[in-house]
Motif scaffolding. Structure first.
Motif, short mmCIF file in Angstrom:
data_model
loop_
_atom_site.label_atom_id
_atom_site.label_comp_id
_atom_site.label_asym_id
_atom_site.label_seq_id
_atom_site.Cartn_x
_atom_site.Cartn_y
_atom_site.Cartn_z
N ALA A 87 47.65 84.21 38.17
CA ALA A 87 47.30 85.57 38.79
C ALA A 87 48.11 86.72 37.69
O ALA A 87 47.56 87.30 37.08
CB ALA A 87 47.47 85.99 39.98
N ALA A 88 49.35 86.02 37.59
CA ALA A 88 50.19 87.03 36.79
C ALA A 88 49.57 86.80 35.13
O ALA A 88 49.69 87.89 34.53
CB ALA A 88 51.68 86.31 36.76
N ALA A 89 49.21 85.64 34.95
CA ALA A 89 49.04 85.43 33.39
C ALA A 89 47.55 86.30 33.46
O ALA A 89 47.23 86.75 32.21
CB ALA A 89 48.73 84.03 32.99
N LEU A 90 46.65 86.76 34.18
CA LEU A 90 45.43 87.60 34.11
C LEU A 90 45.85 88.98 34.48
O LEU A 90 44.91 89.66 34.71
CB LEU A 90 44.31 86.89 34.92
CG LEU A 90 43.97 85.56 34.53
CD1 LEU A 90 42.91 84.98 35.47
CD2 LEU A 90 43.45 85.45 33.01
N ASP A 91 47.00 89.20 34.87
CA ASP A 91 47.37 90.69 35.32
C ASP A 91 46.73 91.02 36.77
O ASP A 91 46.11 92.17 36.79
CB ASP A 91 47.11 91.61 34.24
CG ASP A 91 47.84 92.94 34.35
OD1 ASP A 91 48.62 92.90 34.93
OD2 ASP A 91 47.18 94.19 34.06
N VAL A 92 46.70 90.05 37.42
CA VAL A 92 46.16 90.39 38.94
C VAL A 92 47.30 89.99 39.87
O VAL A 92 48.08 89.18 39.76
CB VAL A 92 45.15 89.19 39.43
CG1 VAL A 92 44.65 89.49 40.64
CG2 VAL A 92 43.91 89.44 38.27
N LYS A 93 47.38 91.19 40.75
CA LYS A 93 48.39 91.19 41.75
C LYS A 93 48.14 90.32 42.88
O LYS A 93 46.94 89.93 43.30
CB LYS A 93 48.52 92.59 42.53
CG LYS A 93 49.64 92.75 43.42
CD LYS A 93 49.97 94.25 44.14
CE LYS A 93 48.72 94.67 44.69
NZ LYS A 93 48.81 95.96 45.14
N ALA A 94 49.18 89.22 43.36
CA ALA A 94 48.95 88.24 44.16
C ALA A 94 50.17 88.36 45.30
O ALA A 94 51.12 88.55 45.17
CB ALA A 94 49.10 86.85 43.48
N THR A 95 49.40 87.87 46.42
CA THR A 95 50.18 87.67 47.60
C THR A 95 50.32 86.31 47.97
O THR A 95 49.16 85.65 48.25
CB THR A 95 49.86 88.55 48.66
OG1 THR A 95 50.12 89.91 48.36
CG2 THR A 95 50.84 88.21 50.18
N VAL A 96 51.34 85.26 48.33
CA VAL A 96 51.12 84.08 48.48
C VAL A 96 51.86 83.92 49.87
O VAL A 96 52.87 84.47 50.25
CB VAL A 96 51.94 83.31 47.56
CG1 VAL A 96 52.01 81.58 48.11
CG2 VAL A 96 51.11 83.33 46.28
N VAL A 97 51.00 83.27 50.97
CA VAL A 97 51.59 83.17 52.22
C VAL A 97 51.91 81.50 52.53
O VAL A 97 51.05 80.56 51.98
CB VAL A 97 50.29 83.39 53.53
CG1 VAL A 97 51.15 83.02 54.72
CG2 VAL A 97 50.07 84.82 53.21
N MET A 98 53.32 81.24 52.91
CA MET A 98 53.54 79.78 52.91
C MET A 98 54.37 79.45 54.11
O MET A 98 54.95 80.38 54.71
CB MET A 98 54.58 79.52 51.72
CG MET A 98 54.00 79.42 50.03
SD MET A 98 55.23 78.69 49.27
CE MET A 98 54.66 79.07 47.57
N PRO A 99 54.31 78.10 54.60
CA PRO A 99 55.33 77.92 55.88
C PRO A 99 56.63 77.97 55.31
O PRO A 99 56.90 77.46 54.33
CB PRO A 99 54.56 76.64 56.18
CG PRO A 99 54.06 76.17 55.04
CD PRO A 99 53.31 77.09 54.28
N ARG A 100 57.69 78.12 56.25
CA ARG A 100 58.95 77.93 56.01
C ARG A 100 59.38 76.64 55.58
O ARG A 100 60.41 76.39 54.84
CB ARG A 100 59.88 78.33 57.09
CG ARG A 100 59.54 79.96 57.39
CD ARG A 100 60.34 80.47 58.74
NE ARG A 100 59.68 81.59 59.37
CZ ARG A 100 60.13 82.69 58.85
NH1 ARG A 100 60.62 82.96 57.67
NH2 ARG A 100 59.57 83.99 59.41
N SER A 101 58.53 75.85 55.94
CA SER A 101 58.65 74.27 55.70
C SER A 101 58.58 74.01 54.07
O SER A 101 58.96 72.86 53.77
CB SER A 101 58.04 73.33 56.43
OG SER A 101 56.75 73.64 56.33
#
Length: 319
Positions: A87-101
């Motif tokens: 997304a950064a390479a294509l200039d798109v804003k991204a939100t990533v959701v991950m578990p704490r594990s």
């Protein structure tokens, strides 16, 4: 189901954005397993795993409005890294959701790429948060329940079919089933005689449970292999695996970590346990198929830190 035409279109779309990773015979693994082994080295892909393919395939289909609003991804690690970086390479804003594990390295890389990272107590919570963020206008880049993403992952199989020598059996790791669905579809079209085997880790058996139940069913996750830990497969990946895959084998976490150590020793490859699980499963396939087996391994990723591997090695008494 996704077919070869969609995979070929994805290959054209993502060319120039991803690496055509090496497909190589492995003398070390061949000696270890006693049959010829060929490895598809997706751990050398951009972002360290095959996930870059599906992520960029999806990102390149966004409308201008979707690009402006941004995207959201849910991930145990590798998909989040891929969406953040591509997304950064294509200039798109991204939100990533991950578990704490999720591994600290995965969180750090996503943040360094410029993504907003949100952590939850588990994968169920991660998917729930993603649903709320979609309601706020973000476009979901799903790790496996998306035909565009599956077609992107299927380019792994397309390249494997074109670049490998003779194969009888190909082993592919399974989390939510996007990779194996795409690879199996490509191989069915290009090498219809090749058997495809799925591999899961115990405590992340979403596909094998679905096959036993006759459809996707929630599973309680306990595997250390967070990159394979989908709380349930999708109807799409379940149907594709049901149709195209010979069998799904389940490997204990200890054997998956031991497999990563064997990859390092015998193939000189630094793999994460999501790929390490392939070797103990391959031994079982060779036992069934016999000496005529010619094994292909999709080495899906290498995003594990030395500290993580050392901790797992100690935990399972593998030193």
């Amino acid at each position: 189901m996704i077919g070869i035409t969609g995979i070929e279109a994805a290959a054209e779309r993502i060319a120039g954005h991803v690496v055509r990773t090496p497909t190589v015979p492995s003398p070390g693994l061949s000696a270890l397993l006693g049959v010829p082994v060929t490895a598809k080295l997706e751990l050398l892909q951009r972002t360290g795993s095959f996930k870059a393919r599906g992520a960029v395939a999806k990102l390149l289909t966004l409308t201008e409005a979707e690009r402006a609003a941004g995207v959201v991804a849910v991930s145990g690690g590798n998909h989040g890294i891929a969406v953040a970086v591509m997304a950064a390479a294509l200039d798109v804003k991204a939100t990533v959701v991950m578990p704490r594990s999720a591994l600290a390295r995965s969180v750090g890389i996503a943040e360094e790429a410029g993504a907003v990272v949100r952590l939850t107590d588990g994968m169920d919570g991660a998917f729930a948060l993603v649903d709320r963020l979609r309601e706020e206008g973000l476009t979901l880049v799903h790790p496996f329940d998306d035909p565009v993403v599956i077609a992107g992952q299927g380019t792994v199989g397309l390249e494997f079919a074109e670049d490998a020598g003779e194969l009888t059996d190909v082993l592919v790791s399974i989390g939510g089933g996007g990779l194996i669905s795409g690879v199996a579809a490509a191989l069915r079209a290009r090498r219809p005689g090749v058997r495809v085997w799925g591999v899961e880790t115990k405590g992340a058996e979403s596909m094998s449970r679905a096959l036993a139940a006759g459809g996707p069913t929630p599973v309680e996750l306990s595997s250390i292999v967070t990159t394979l830990s989908a709380p349930a497969v999708s109807r799409l990946t379940y149907e594709m695996v049901s149709e195209l895959v010979t069998e799904v084998l389940v490997v204990p976490d200890r054997e998956a970590v031991a497999g990563s150590l064997e990859f390092a020793e015998h193939a000189k490859l630094w793999t994460e346990p999501a790929a390490g699980c392939l070797l103990p499963a391959a031994r079982r396939v060779v036992e069934r198929v016999g000496d005529g087996a010619r094994i292909g391994l999709v080495v899906c990723g290498g995003n594990a830190q030395a500290g993580d591997m050392a901790a797992w090695t100690d935990r399972f008494g593998l030193r």
